[in-house]
Design an enzyme around this catalytic site. Structure first.
Site, PDB file in Angstrom:
ATOM      1  N   CYS A  38      -8.951 -20.360   7.857  1.00 38.04           N
ATOM      2  CA  CYS A  38      -8.793 -18.973   8.310  1.00 38.04           C
ATOM      3  C   CYS A  38      -7.329 -18.597   8.522  1.00 38.04           C
ATOM      4  CB  CYS A  38      -9.579 -18.758   9.610  1.00 38.04           C
ATOM      5  SG  CYS A  38     -11.367 -18.909   9.406  1.00 38.04           S
TER       6      CYS A  38
ATOM      7  N   GLU B 221     -14.129 -12.158  13.639  1.00 37.55           N
ATOM      8  CA  GLU B 221     -12.891 -12.752  13.145  1.00 37.55           C
ATOM      9  C   GLU B 221     -12.984 -12.735  11.631  1.00 37.55           C
ATOM     10  OE1 GLU B 221     -10.979 -16.759  12.131  1.00 37.55           O
ATOM     11  OE2 GLU B 221     -11.134 -16.736  14.322  1.00 37.55           O
TER      12      GLU B 221
END
Length: 463
Positions: free
Chosen positions: A277, A243
């Site tokens: 994020c 990720e």
């Protein structure tokens, strides 16, 4: 050896005696020195995890779940300690850091429960035969975790790996090595020796682990590092679970209340100083509500000014301000913020930019700071088209009262997660696959258990 970056430049000083020196981003004071693991120590950690792999894989799933429950209880007991460590190392407000620890505890409990019920399938073959699809642990998992939410992210990756019978070598971010190590030590205390190994270090240590004889490399961090890990895994045969960076758009439609939309935009742009994020990285607002939205967003920025902590370090602040300065040089205008403040630490003000165009770095790359670059567009279709452009594909948010527009948005935006009318919304257990250079594979939810296992097909015939 491959080279891994440390995100946006290292937040620490690597001393001649092979130590990481971590500075408090509020005061620039030293808060810790951590020895960098030698290549020999990294090899030893991988070998130890490999030796422990067979025994841990054969441990009944219910016993592995019980160990994770015990680890979760230990982390819960140490929540204040972990939050304080995290705050000192990264500048994250203590309450936010405590929230990350609580989320990590919940994640460990989740995988403690899900692990024993993770199952395979039976197949319909010949009457006299038995055919099965059985998930098995992949082996040794190298877990490389970030600084912006170190406990919650590590709990997910480590918890899923352990619950499915893998062993782990964990390298916390060099920006919060004490937080990462302490969390991993609390978990490891409830496991057999070698099942969870911990190594400290910078990008060179991460590079060594990415190229080591492991079976999975799970990484949350920058896209540049993710690409290097993917190349290393292509050479070794390890599975890459990534990720990486995002450049998440926020679309503000013509039919929403501008004040409410500005509050959503501010939350997405400024929470944790923009170091999340799935922070909002760029905003596309319909022209007919643009003026009212911008007035409200500037007011929201003022409210956030005293609530956010510093950026993680001065190196990252230089990165953030570089994007802002480039936009200003290119013709954008700062309605508020946009300048490095005087004084110690790595503080940066909530910043609202107008007049942004697609080729500016602040619109096309991940800034990862408290910056809200705004582009005024003539219609919803233009917002979707421009919001969907680019190399990243992590997440997107759309604010609209039009159900047809909401439907178009989740259908057309090429990202792993689309949020409608809630910038940080989502049900527990949701998992998505990033697109583009934002990564590959599921990093959350029950699907992460599938990523940590390999399926073996078994045919049992009779002779």
């Amino acid at each position: 050896m491959i080279q891994l970056d440390a995100g946006y430049c290292s937040s620490v000083t690597v001393l001649e005696n092979h130590e990481l020196t971590v500075l408090d981003p509020r005061t620039d004071e030293v808060v810790g020195r951590v020895p960098i693991a030698s290549p020999e120590r990294c090899d030893e950690a991988v070998a130890s995890a490999r030796r422990a792999a067979s025994g841990w894989a054969r441990t009944p799933a219910a016993e592995r779940g019980a160990a994770l429950h015990a680890a979760a209880a230990a982390v819960r007991e140490a929540a204040d300690e972990l939050a304080a460590l995290n705050s000192r190392e990264t500048g994250k407000p203590v309450d936010d850091a405590r929230g990350g620890v609580d989320a990590g505890v919940g994640t460990l409990v989740q995988y403690a429960e899900l692990g024993p019920v993770h199952r395979g399938r039976s197949l319909h073959g010949a009457w006299a035969a038995t055919d099965l699809m059985i998930p098995e642990p992949r082996g040794v998992v190298a877990v490389l975790t970030p600084w912006n939410d170190p406990v919650a992210v590590a709990a997910g990756l480590i918890g899923a790996a352990l619950a499915t019978g893998n062993t782990v070598v964990h390298k916390p971010s060099e920006r919060c090595p004490q937080t990462g190590r302490r969390f991993a030590e609390l978990v490891a205390a409830h496991l057999p020796p070698g099942v969870l190994e911990i190594v400290d270090g910078d990008g060179a240590v991460g590079a060594g682990l990415a190229g080591a004889p492991v079976d999975v490399v799970a990484h949350v961090g920058s896209s540049a590092t993710g690409r290097a890990i993917a190349e290393a895994c292509a050479r070794t045969g390890a599975r890459a679970l990534l990720e990486n960076g995002g450049n998440d758009p926020l679309v503000v439609d013509a039919d929403v209340d501008p004040g409410w939309a500005a509050a959503q935009a501010a939350l997405g742009s400024f929470a944790n100083a923009g170091q999340i994020c799935v922070s909002v990285e760029r905003i596309y607002v319909h022209a007919c509500v643009a003026d009212a939205f911008l007035d409200a967003l500037v007011q929201e920025a003022g409210r956030w000014a005293d609530r956010i902590g510093p950026l993680v370090d001065r190196a990252h602040r230089r990165h953030v301000h570089g994007h802002v300065a480039g936009a200003l040089d290119g013709g954008a205008r700062a309605l508020t913020g946009g300048a490095i403040p005087d004084g110690p630490g790595a503080f940066y003000p909530p910043t609202v930019l107008i007049g942004c165009v697609p080729d500016m770095a602040v619109m096309s790359e991940e800034t990862f700071g408290p910056v809200a670059p705004v582009r005024v567009v003539p219609d919803f279709g233009t917002a979707l088209r421009e919001g969907g452009d680019g190399r990243y594909g992590l997440a997107a948010t759309v604010l609209t009262a039009d159900m047809e527009h909401a439907q178009r948005a989740w259908r057309e935006l090429p990202v792993g997660t689309v949020k409608v009318n809630d910038v940080f919304g989502g049900a527990p257990g949701g998992a998505s696959e990033p697109r583009g250079i934002s990564g590959t594979g599921f990093g959350f939810g029950p699907e992460l258990l599938d990523e940590m296992t390999a399926v073996k097909v078994v045919h049992l015939g009779v002779c």
